[in-house]
Each structure stands twice: as C-alpha cells, then as structure tokens.
Design a protein around this motif. Sequence first.
Motif, PDB file in Angstrom:
ATOM      1  N   GLN A 177       0.856  -1.176   0.000  1.00 41.71           N
ATOM      2  CA  GLN A 177       0.000   0.000   0.000  1.00 41.71           C
ATOM      3  C   GLN A 177       0.900   1.237   0.000  1.00 41.71           C
ATOM      4  OE1 GLN A 177      -1.734   0.546   3.747  1.00 41.71           O
ATOM      5  NE2 GLN A 177      -3.056   2.246   3.176  1.00 41.71           N
ATOM      6  N   GLU A 178       0.550   2.210  -0.842  1.00 47.34           N
ATOM      7  CA  GLU A 178       1.369   3.416  -0.877  1.00 47.34           C
ATOM      8  C   GLU A 178       1.075   4.259   0.359  1.00 47.34           C
ATOM      9  OE1 GLU A 178       0.520   6.746  -3.248  1.00 47.34           O
ATOM     10  OE2 GLU A 178       2.522   6.812  -4.105  1.00 47.34           O
ATOM     11  N   LYS A 179       2.116   4.526   1.131  1.00 47.64           N
ATOM     12  CA  LYS A 179       1.902   5.215   2.403  1.00 47.64           C
ATOM     13  C   LYS A 179       2.161   6.707   2.287  1.00 47.64           C
ATOM     14  CE  LYS A 179       1.534   3.478   6.204  1.00 47.64           C
ATOM     15  NZ  LYS A 179       0.382   3.538   7.106  1.00 47.64           N
ATOM     16  N   ILE A 180       1.453   7.354   1.374  1.00 45.85           N
ATOM     17  CA  ILE A 180       1.560   8.802   1.238  1.00 45.85           C
ATOM     18  C   ILE A 180       0.170   9.409   1.398  1.00 45.85           C
ATOM     19  CG2 ILE A 180       2.027  10.695  -0.377  1.00 45.85           C
ATOM     20  CD1 ILE A 180       4.259   9.031  -1.578  1.00 45.85           C
ATOM     21  N   ASP A 181       0.070  10.405   2.253  1.00 41.53           N
ATOM     22  CA  ASP A 181      -1.216  11.049   2.536  1.00 41.53           C
ATOM     23  C   ASP A 181      -1.035  12.560   2.433  1.00 41.53           C
ATOM     24  OD1 ASP A 181      -3.755  11.741   3.708  1.00 41.53           O
ATOM     25  OD2 ASP A 181      -2.769  11.891   5.660  1.00 41.53           O
ATOM     26  N   ILE A 182      -1.581  13.138   1.354  1.00 39.25           N
ATOM     27  CA  ILE A 182      -1.473  14.582   1.120  1.00 39.25           C
ATOM     28  C   ILE A 182      -2.862  15.188   1.234  1.00 39.25           C
ATOM     29  CG2 ILE A 182      -0.853  16.353  -0.598  1.00 39.25           C
ATOM     30  CD1 ILE A 182       1.532  14.629   0.259  1.00 39.25           C
ATOM     31  N   LEU A 204       3.559  18.712  -3.209  1.00 42.55           N
ATOM     32  CA  LEU A 204       3.649  18.001  -1.921  1.00 42.55           C
ATOM     33  C   LEU A 204       3.917  16.514  -2.169  1.00 42.55           C
ATOM     34  CD1 LEU A 204       0.757  19.718   0.101  1.00 42.55           C
ATOM     35  CD2 LEU A 204       3.220  19.893   0.554  1.00 42.55           C
ATOM     36  N   ARG A 205       3.290  15.977  -3.187  1.00 36.79           N
ATOM     37  CA  ARG A 205       3.522  14.561  -3.500  1.00 36.79           C
ATOM     38  C   ARG A 205       4.970  14.322  -3.928  1.00 36.79           C
ATOM     39  NH1 ARG A 205       0.916   9.865  -4.116  1.00 36.79           N
ATOM     40  NH2 ARG A 205      -0.945  10.846  -3.251  1.00 36.79           N
ATOM     41  N   LYS A 206       5.543  15.277  -4.675  1.00 32.10           N
ATOM     42  CA  LYS A 206       6.967  15.162  -5.056  1.00 32.10           C
ATOM     43  C   LYS A 206       7.841  15.079  -3.816  1.00 32.10           C
ATOM     44  CE  LYS A 206       7.011  17.834  -9.336  1.00 32.10           C
ATOM     45  NZ  LYS A 206       7.367  19.156  -9.884  1.00 32.10           N
ATOM     46  N   ILE A 207       7.539  15.931  -2.838  1.00 32.06           N
ATOM     47  CA  ILE A 207       8.311  15.920  -1.582  1.00 32.06           C
ATOM     48  C   ILE A 207       8.167  14.556  -0.904  1.00 32.06           C
ATOM     49  CG2 ILE A 207       8.434  16.887   0.757  1.00 32.06           C
ATOM     50  CD1 ILE A 207       7.518  19.585  -0.461  1.00 32.06           C
ATOM     51  N   ILE A 243      11.029  11.611  -0.163  1.00 30.72           N
ATOM     52  CA  ILE A 243      11.295  11.114   1.190  1.00 30.72           C
ATOM     53  C   ILE A 243      11.191   9.596   1.255  1.00 30.72           C
ATOM     54  CG2 ILE A 243      10.219  10.984   3.476  1.00 30.72           C
ATOM     55  CD1 ILE A 243       9.842  14.026   3.274  1.00 30.72           C
ATOM     56  N   MET A 244      10.164   9.044   0.608  1.00 28.17           N
ATOM     57  CA  MET A 244      10.027   7.582   0.604  1.00 28.17           C
ATOM     58  C   MET A 244      11.278   6.959  -0.018  1.00 28.17           C
ATOM     59  SD  MET A 244       7.047   7.133   1.982  1.00 28.17           S
ATOM     60  CE  MET A 244       6.321   5.530   1.660  1.00 28.17           C
ATOM     61  N   ASP A 245      11.803   7.647  -1.028  1.00 20.87           N
ATOM     62  CA  ASP A 245      12.915   7.133  -1.793  1.00 20.87           C
ATOM     63  C   ASP A 245      14.238   7.311  -1.046  1.00 20.87           C
ATOM     64  OD1 ASP A 245      13.897   6.059  -4.203  1.00 20.87           O
ATOM     65  OD2 ASP A 245      14.624   8.046  -4.778  1.00 20.87           O
ATOM     66  N   GLY A 287       6.079   5.790   5.998  1.00 14.82           N
ATOM     67  CA  GLY A 287       4.835   6.523   5.774  1.00 14.82           C
ATOM     68  C   GLY A 287       5.074   8.014   5.904  1.00 14.82           C
ATOM     69  N   ILE A 288       4.309   8.802   5.134  1.00 15.56           N
ATOM     70  CA  ILE A 288       4.397  10.254   5.278  1.00 15.56           C
ATOM     71  C   ILE A 288       3.025  10.872   5.075  1.00 15.56           C
ATOM     72  CG2 ILE A 288       5.256  10.429   2.898  1.00 15.56           C
ATOM     73  CD1 ILE A 288       6.617  13.105   3.991  1.00 15.56           C
ATOM     74  N   SER A 289       2.718  11.803   5.948  1.00 14.83           N
ATOM     75  CA  SER A 289       1.443  12.500   5.880  1.00 14.83           C
ATOM     76  C   SER A 289       1.729  13.996   5.948  1.00 14.83           C
ATOM     77  CB  SER A 289       0.581  12.053   7.065  1.00 14.83           C
ATOM     78  OG  SER A 289      -0.599  12.804   7.139  1.00 14.83           O
ATOM     79  N   ILE A 290       1.192  14.744   4.981  1.00 19.01           N
ATOM     80  CA  ILE A 290       1.334  16.200   5.001  1.00 19.01           C
ATOM     81  C   ILE A 290      -0.057  16.810   4.851  1.00 19.01           C
ATOM     82  CG2 ILE A 290       2.471  18.232   4.022  1.00 19.01           C
ATOM     83  CD1 ILE A 290       4.517  16.455   2.706  1.00 19.01           C
ATOM     84  N   HIS A 291      -0.462  17.570   5.844  1.00 21.88           N
ATOM     85  CA  HIS A 291      -1.747  18.273   5.790  1.00 21.88           C
ATOM     86  C   HIS A 291      -1.475  19.777   5.861  1.00 21.88           C
ATOM     87  CE1 HIS A 291      -4.360  14.722   7.435  1.00 21.88           C
ATOM     88  NE2 HIS A 291      -3.584  14.360   6.441  1.00 21.88           N
ATOM     89  N   HIS A 292      -2.033  20.509   4.888  1.00 16.18           N
ATOM     90  CA  HIS A 292      -1.862  21.964   4.913  1.00 16.18           C
ATOM     91  C   HIS A 292      -3.225  22.634   4.928  1.00 16.18           C
ATOM     92  CE1 HIS A 292      -0.278  25.941   4.300  1.00 16.18           C
ATOM     93  NE2 HIS A 292       0.962  25.476   4.234  1.00 16.18           N
ATOM     94  N   ARG A 293      -3.340  23.629   5.750  1.00 14.47           N
ATOM     95  CA  ARG A 293      -4.596  24.353   5.912  1.00 14.47           C
ATOM     96  C   ARG A 293      -4.698  25.472   4.887  1.00 14.47           C
ATOM     97  NH1 ARG A 293      -7.598  25.867  10.699  1.00 14.47           N
ATOM     98  NH2 ARG A 293      -9.478  26.895   9.899  1.00 14.47           N
TER      99      ARG A 293
END
Lengths: 80, 80, 141, 141
Positions: D2-7, D63-66, D70-72, D78-84
């Motif tokens: 499962q891809e562990k990226i959450d933007i 954000l997905r590029k970042i 990081i995954m690479d 896993g990485i999660s980035i939430h921006h308001r």
Amino acid sequence: MRVKIRAFGIAKEIVGGPVSQLDLKDKATISEVKDVLSLKYPDFSTLKKFSIAVNESYQDDDYVVTEGDELVIIPPVSGG
Amino acid sequence: MRVKIRAFGIAKEIVGGPVSQLDLKDKATISEVKDVLSLKYPDFSTLKKFSIAVNESYQDDDYVVTEGDELVIIPPVSGG
Amino acid sequence: MQEKIDIQISDQELIIDSCYSFVQHEGAGGNALFVGSVRSQTSGKKVIKLEFEAFESMARKELRKIAEAIMDKWQALGISIHHRTGTLAIGEIAVIIAVSAPHRDAAFEACQYAIDTLKVTVPIWKREYFDDGAIWVAAHP
Amino acid sequence: MQEKIDIQISDQELIIDSCYSFVQHEGAGGNALFVGSVRSQTSGKKVIKLEFEAFESMARKELRKIAEAIMDKWQALGISIHHRTGTLAIGEIAVIIAVSAPHRDAAFEACQYAIDTLKVTVPIWKREYFDDGAIWVAAHP
C-alpha cells in the motif's frame, strides 16, 4: 557497614529481588561497591555495563559511600 | 497568440483579478512571458521574484509556450 | 515567566495532543515532536508485548535535566516529555517528546537531542516478550 | 505494498492524530512530526489573523513530489502532510508533517527536509493581517 541497595530491571533478577544487603568496608567507593556486587552475584559480569546511582543521581567510581546514602543498581537503560 | 494566464496571491492583486489576457508572439518563451507581464504590470518588478507554472509544473525560462498550455503566475510562496 | 517544562511518567495511554498543547506558544516558529511506538519485531523475532519498568523518582530528575538543557541551549519555549510504564501492546505509544522553539531548526535539533539522551541516561528498562521467552533490551553486549 | 503517502489541503481544522495514525507502521523505529501554528507576532507587529491561498492542484503535486523523494531517499514507511487554507486565528495549526521510518534519525531528517522544501516549492501563499493593513508574506525583497 551494612547497606541496602535497590535494583531495577535485569539487576532485580540477578540479585533475586528489589533489594539486596551488602557488607562494605568503611569509606567504600562506588568502584568497591561494584566489586562486592560482582563477587556476590557473578551474573553482573555478563552485563554490557552497570552503574550505581546515589540519592537519585549517577555517581562516579571514586565517590565515597556514607551511611544513609540511597544506593541503586542501574543496569543498561532502554527507555524510549 | 492571445493566452490566458491565472494569478495567485499578490500576483492576483497586481493583475487585478484571478485571470489576465496576454498577447504573445508565436513561440514565446517563459522568459518572454515574464517580460510581457512586467511591461503590462510594472509592479511585478517590486517582487522578490516570480515564476511561471505551465500545466501545474514549474518551467524554465527557455520553455516555449504552445497553444493550450495552462499558464499560472507563481509569486514567492509562503506556505507552512 | 511560567516554566514551560512538562515531565510525566505514566502507566496510562499517552496522548500526543496533550504534549502538543502544553508546548504551544505564541512565539513558536515551529513544534517538533517525536513519537516512539512499540514495534512488532526485533531482529526478525516477533514481539508479543513489552513492559517498561522505571526508577520513577530518578527518571523524572534525569528527564528534567534533559528538558532544562534544551531550554538553555536551544532557547526552547516549551518542552513536554511523556514516558509510558507497565505493559504495552504492539503499536502503543512508549514515549512522546514535543519541543517548541522560535526557529524550527532549533525545535528539531532539541527534540532529537532529547530522545537520543533519554535512551542513554534515563533509568527506564524495556523488557520484550517473545513466544519463547523475554529479554531485557540492551542489557547484554 | 500500500502506498503510504497522505497529502491533504483543507480549509478545516488540522488534526495531529490523523497524521500520526496514517504513518504508524509496525516496523517504524520512530515517528517525527512537525507542527506549524500561527504566530501572534511578526517582526514585533501584532498579527490579528492570517489567510492561506493555495493553487491546490499544483500544491498537491508538489507536496507529493516531496513525499516521494522522502520515501525514496530515507526509506520512509509513511508520510502524511496536511496543509490548511482559508482564514486562521492565532494558535491554529497551519501545517502538519508526520514521517515514520525504521530509524529515528531518518525520520527527523526527512521531516525537516519536508518542511524546508514545502516552504520553497509549494504554491501556497500566506497573507498576514495587522491592525493597519495586510501583507503577502515573503513577496517583497
């Protein structure tokens, strides 16, 4: 003098309980406390290391134990 | 050719709205787009810098704009 | 100024928001947090559960030393360290460290210093339980 | 896997636990988090509120590029980035970044890389409101 020394973690298992009694000569240093412990409980030599805390602080090998000091055996820590 | 260019942040204020129309010569580069913008809206020269995104990606100054490209003015970002 | 140090050793579930809320500061340029959780494996061996034992009074003192060093060296605005004791299941949180500072680089550095130092100086011991026994982590060479 | 990226880019309140829960991983040696909140002052001037405007589709891509870098580079789990976006009051959370990795040093480095890069590449703009006006942050030299 006879002192009480508390033990935690694997040290508690080595001394067979949370407290051990040690017979120390007067003006014994921490270094000598460690020697007495290692002689009485040879399993201490299998540990990576162990320290002695006095009154809730680490103390160097040359610290001189006095009556009333709270001694605690601190085996290698692994918190976090 | 006449192209639409979108604007965000302070660029939206400089061009007076979320979209501006630009008259470009054929095979205009991003560098030339910037020149046209700066001529039409002198306030762009007060910015620290600005970039042009094409189809949702940053593009270098020598990129050649073609019909249908989605152009967007990106003033200095300040997220986080 | 109110002292912004929050040290807790507890056998109850740790809450990230409690640590974050404590360090929150109007002048903070960033908050760095570290969360340590129980891994399901150690060196390829399946961990069933683990237990943390603490020499609590001294552990609190050593954690406070870390916090004070951070307030001093990195001009932190707040620091919260919560460490769990007792029995933990896989995935549960063992430790939370939160640091707020005027600059985010300082917050990151301070947070990393805190967890690195904690693992060396704070009298807390981890016992890992496997199908076929248990070990005191890091005890032997 | 499962891809562990959450933007996520959202005009709703950001929740630290959501980011932490997303990156949680049985093999993680540590989770590093960054939380950016709204400061009450900028260069000594009292801030009343602020607004974030985003070029959302492109911001998500950047954000997905970042996250992929990081995954690479850090073998993150896993990485999660939430921006308001929208209007934020003092103290509200503007951004959350959570990274889990097998080793905690990697988690810290990756998390710091994420916030540093976000501030340079992601098309989001902050407008600070004062008693006597407003400015677009970082727009002018």
